[in-house]
Design a protein around this motif. Sequence first.
Motif, PDB file in Angstrom:
ATOM      1  N   SER A 169       0.753  -1.180   0.181  1.00  0.00           N
ATOM      2  CA  SER A 169       0.000  -0.022  -0.015  1.00  0.00           C
ATOM      3  C   SER A 169       0.784   1.240  -0.090  1.00  0.00           C
ATOM      4  N   ALA A 170       1.996   1.025   0.837  1.00  0.00           N
ATOM      5  CA  ALA A 170       2.944   2.275   0.804  1.00  0.00           C
ATOM      6  C   ALA A 170       3.693   2.654  -0.318  1.00  0.00           C
ATOM      7  N   LEU A 171       3.951   1.519  -1.037  1.00  0.00           N
ATOM      8  CA  LEU A 171       4.639   1.575  -2.569  1.00  0.00           C
ATOM      9  C   LEU A 171       3.597   2.195  -3.372  1.00  0.00           C
ATOM     10  N   GLU A 172       2.419   1.736  -3.374  1.00  0.00           N
ATOM     11  CA  GLU A 172       1.188   2.117  -4.331  1.00  0.00           C
ATOM     12  C   GLU A 172       0.950   3.393  -4.280  1.00  0.00           C
ATOM     13  N   SER A 173       1.004   3.923  -3.192  1.00  0.00           N
ATOM     14  CA  SER A 173       0.814   5.348  -2.479  1.00  0.00           C
ATOM     15  C   SER A 173       1.865   6.175  -3.289  1.00  0.00           C
ATOM     16  N   PHE A 174       3.314   5.754  -3.006  1.00  0.00           N
ATOM     17  CA  PHE A 174       4.389   6.478  -3.677  1.00  0.00           C
ATOM     18  C   PHE A 174       4.236   6.602  -5.193  1.00  0.00           C
ATOM     19  N   ARG A 175       4.042   5.288  -5.819  1.00  0.00           N
ATOM     20  CA  ARG A 175       3.727   5.245  -7.309  1.00  0.00           C
ATOM     21  C   ARG A 175       2.750   6.426  -7.800  1.00  0.00           C
ATOM     22  N   VAL A 176       1.707   6.570  -7.091  1.00  0.00           N
ATOM     23  CA  VAL A 176       0.741   7.421  -7.407  1.00  0.00           C
ATOM     24  C   VAL A 176       1.067   8.865  -7.371  1.00  0.00           C
ATOM     25  N   PHE A 177       1.955   9.076  -6.314  1.00  0.00           N
ATOM     26  CA  PHE A 177       2.677  10.559  -6.151  1.00  0.00           C
ATOM     27  C   PHE A 177       3.366  10.723  -7.118  1.00  0.00           C
ATOM     28  N   MET A 178       4.270   9.672  -7.491  1.00  0.00           N
ATOM     29  CA  MET A 178       5.158  10.061  -8.562  1.00  0.00           C
ATOM     30  C   MET A 178       4.563  10.204 -10.058  1.00  0.00           C
ATOM     31  N   THR A 179       3.537   9.668 -10.169  1.00  0.00           N
ATOM     32  CA  THR A 179       2.677   9.620 -11.598  1.00  0.00           C
ATOM     33  C   THR A 179       1.699  11.156 -11.629  1.00  0.00           C
ATOM     34  N   THR A 180       1.589  11.718 -10.474  1.00  0.00           N
ATOM     35  CA  THR A 180       0.787  12.865 -10.724  1.00  0.00           C
ATOM     36  C   THR A 180       1.406  14.297 -10.260  1.00  0.00           C
ATOM     37  N   ILE A 181       2.823  14.157 -10.298  1.00  0.00           N
ATOM     38  CA  ILE A 181       3.463  15.517 -10.005  1.00  0.00           C
ATOM     39  C   ILE A 181       3.953  15.883 -11.396  1.00  0.00           C
ATOM     40  N   ASN A 182       3.253  15.733 -12.459  1.00  0.00           N
ATOM     41  CA  ASN A 182       3.547  16.295 -13.950  1.00  0.00           C
ATOM     42  C   ASN A 182       3.689  17.895 -13.848  1.00  0.00           C
ATOM     43  N   PHE A 183       3.346  18.507 -12.962  1.00  0.00           N
ATOM     44  CA  PHE A 183       3.632  19.692 -12.716  1.00  0.00           C
ATOM     45  C   PHE A 183       5.083  20.342 -12.677  1.00  0.00           C
ATOM     46  N   LEU A 184       5.700  19.515 -12.162  1.00  0.00           N
ATOM     47  CA  LEU A 184       7.222  19.718 -11.890  1.00  0.00           C
ATOM     48  C   LEU A 184       7.867  19.148 -12.853  1.00  0.00           C
ATOM     49  N   LYS A 185       9.116  19.905 -13.491  1.00  0.00           N
ATOM     50  CA  LYS A 185       9.898  19.649 -14.390  1.00  0.00           C
ATOM     51  C   LYS A 185      10.988  18.586 -13.901  1.00  0.00           C
ATOM     52  N   ARG A 186      11.518  19.011 -12.630  1.00  0.00           N
ATOM     53  CA  ARG A 186      12.753  18.572 -12.059  1.00  0.00           C
ATOM     54  C   ARG A 186      12.193  18.141 -10.563  1.00  0.00           C
ATOM     55  N   ILE A 187      12.509  17.064  -9.818  1.00  0.00           N
ATOM     56  CA  ILE A 187      12.383  16.618  -8.641  1.00  0.00           C
ATOM     57  C   ILE A 187      13.410  16.035  -8.033  1.00  0.00           C
ATOM     58  N   GLN A 188      13.857  16.034  -6.939  1.00  0.00           N
ATOM     59  CA  GLN A 188      14.851  15.622  -6.151  1.00  0.00           C
ATOM     60  C   GLN A 188      14.873  15.127  -4.803  1.00  0.00           C
ATOM     61  N   PHE A 189      15.136  13.930  -4.613  1.00  0.00           N
ATOM     62  CA  PHE A 189      15.090  13.141  -3.135  1.00  0.00           C
ATOM     63  C   PHE A 189      16.416  12.962  -2.884  1.00  0.00           C
ATOM     64  N   SER A 190      16.491  13.553  -1.415  1.00  0.00           N
ATOM     65  CA  SER A 190      17.881  13.497  -0.714  1.00  0.00           C
ATOM     66  C   SER A 190      17.713  13.150   0.391  1.00  0.00           C
ATOM     67  N   GLN A 191      18.616  12.179   0.995  1.00  0.00           N
ATOM     68  CA  GLN A 191      18.932  12.151   2.430  1.00  0.00           C
ATOM     69  C   GLN A 191      20.089  12.614   2.929  1.00  0.00           C
ATOM     70  N   ILE A 192      20.527  13.390   3.977  1.00  0.00           N
ATOM     71  CA  ILE A 192      21.467  14.181   4.422  1.00  0.00           C
ATOM     72  C   ILE A 192      21.704  14.015   5.698  1.00  0.00           C
ATOM     73  N   ALA A 193      23.126  13.427   6.187  1.00  0.00           N
ATOM     74  CA  ALA A 193      23.164  13.261   7.485  1.00  0.00           C
ATOM     75  C   ALA A 193      23.744  14.611   8.230  1.00  0.00           C
ATOM     76  N   THR A 239      21.891  12.719  12.749  1.00  0.00           N
ATOM     77  CA  THR A 239      20.682  12.365  12.400  1.00  0.00           C
ATOM     78  C   THR A 239      20.472  12.580  10.824  1.00  0.00           C
ATOM     79  N   ARG A 240      19.788  11.735  10.233  1.00  0.00           N
ATOM     80  CA  ARG A 240      19.340  11.662   8.940  1.00  0.00           C
ATOM     81  C   ARG A 240      17.963  12.238   8.660  1.00  0.00           C
ATOM     82  N   LYS A 241      18.264  13.297   7.857  1.00  0.00           N
ATOM     83  CA  LYS A 241      16.735  14.069   7.333  1.00  0.00           C
ATOM     84  C   LYS A 241      16.532  13.767   5.922  1.00  0.00           C
ATOM     85  N   ARG A 242      15.356  13.766   5.499  1.00  0.00           N
ATOM     86  CA  ARG A 242      14.865  13.465   4.113  1.00  0.00           C
ATOM     87  C   ARG A 242      14.492  14.985   3.691  1.00  0.00           C
ATOM     88  N   TYR A 243      14.761  15.013   2.486  1.00  0.00           N
ATOM     89  CA  TYR A 243      14.385  16.346   1.839  1.00  0.00           C
ATOM     90  C   TYR A 243      13.757  16.165   0.302  1.00  0.00           C
TER      91      TYR A 243
END
Length: 345
Positions: A169-193, A239-243
Amino acid sequence: MLKNLALERKEQLRNELKVQLPVPIDSKRYLIGKIAFIDVGIALPFLLLSSLLVYLFYAGGLLNKYTFIFSTLPTVAIVTFQLMKHPVRKEISFLNYRILWKYHYNQRQKEFFYRKGALNMADKKDARRKIGIKSTFADCYETNDKRFVRVFEVSSVNLSLANRPEKRSALESFRVFMTTINFLKRIQFSQIAQPINLTRHLQIVSHRQKDENNQAKRLLNKGYRNFIEEIQKSRDLVTRKRYIIISKDIGTDREKALDDIDQQSKLLMTKVESMSFGYTSLSIKQLNNDELTKLMYTCVDFDNAVSIGDHIIDRANNRSNVSVGEQTAKELIEVLQRQLREKIN
């Protein structure tokens, strides 16, 4: 047979909610065995040079085994370097990773300074020129290539303790999120210590013990606060933060670019908050100018960020050429005031 094994492996990884990362792709075209066309192209000038040297020695009557070895040495060396490969990444030659890359590494500029004020593109030692960030403006990074970059801090969901339906269910929710953000040309996910920040906890402890009259408890409280401060200075505790990071080209109209990235930010935050992970949900926060400055400083100089802590913002906003700590500043003021009182004009 091999096809069935590959399908079984793929099905096993799919059931385990895993993916198999591909090996590095070798895009070179090979002529014979390990000899690629690019190897021939690199060796050809040296082969012509060796042929010319042999001809010149022959025409001058000086050709012997020593001059022949001298003439063919460049070709033999370059062919050997090209055929020797990296022990792990076989698509990289010895000439690249042991000679060219090492030469560029030694020749690179090693010292940079984070200067204050307007960015001078002619100043090659200004760190802002290398990291690509001119300044923070309107809760955005303004980059050297004329973009506004906005950063959002996102909470996390622990899927390791979730059962299989919850994971799907979580992965499906993330898939829906990724397929419905077509208003963004560029998006980046980052995890920084980042270094842990216990300043707020220290403030709470100090506030609770403010009116404490018991000398033993006051000593214990002082020791506890010193212990917490030592923990904050340790670079091993992080601590690891997600951005989530988005950007917008500025173009010729800065106001329009800001309006566009504001609208995209609101849509993105709504999309993230609407994601469903069973009984939990994600929270998202847009970083302001001070938080962006701290994040940039932490990424550029982690060790000093551990020791400086919340004073990063004070140093960034200080336009003076000299920066001193709080205790040093107090002592300096006292010395100057004493000199003014005692000075004889």
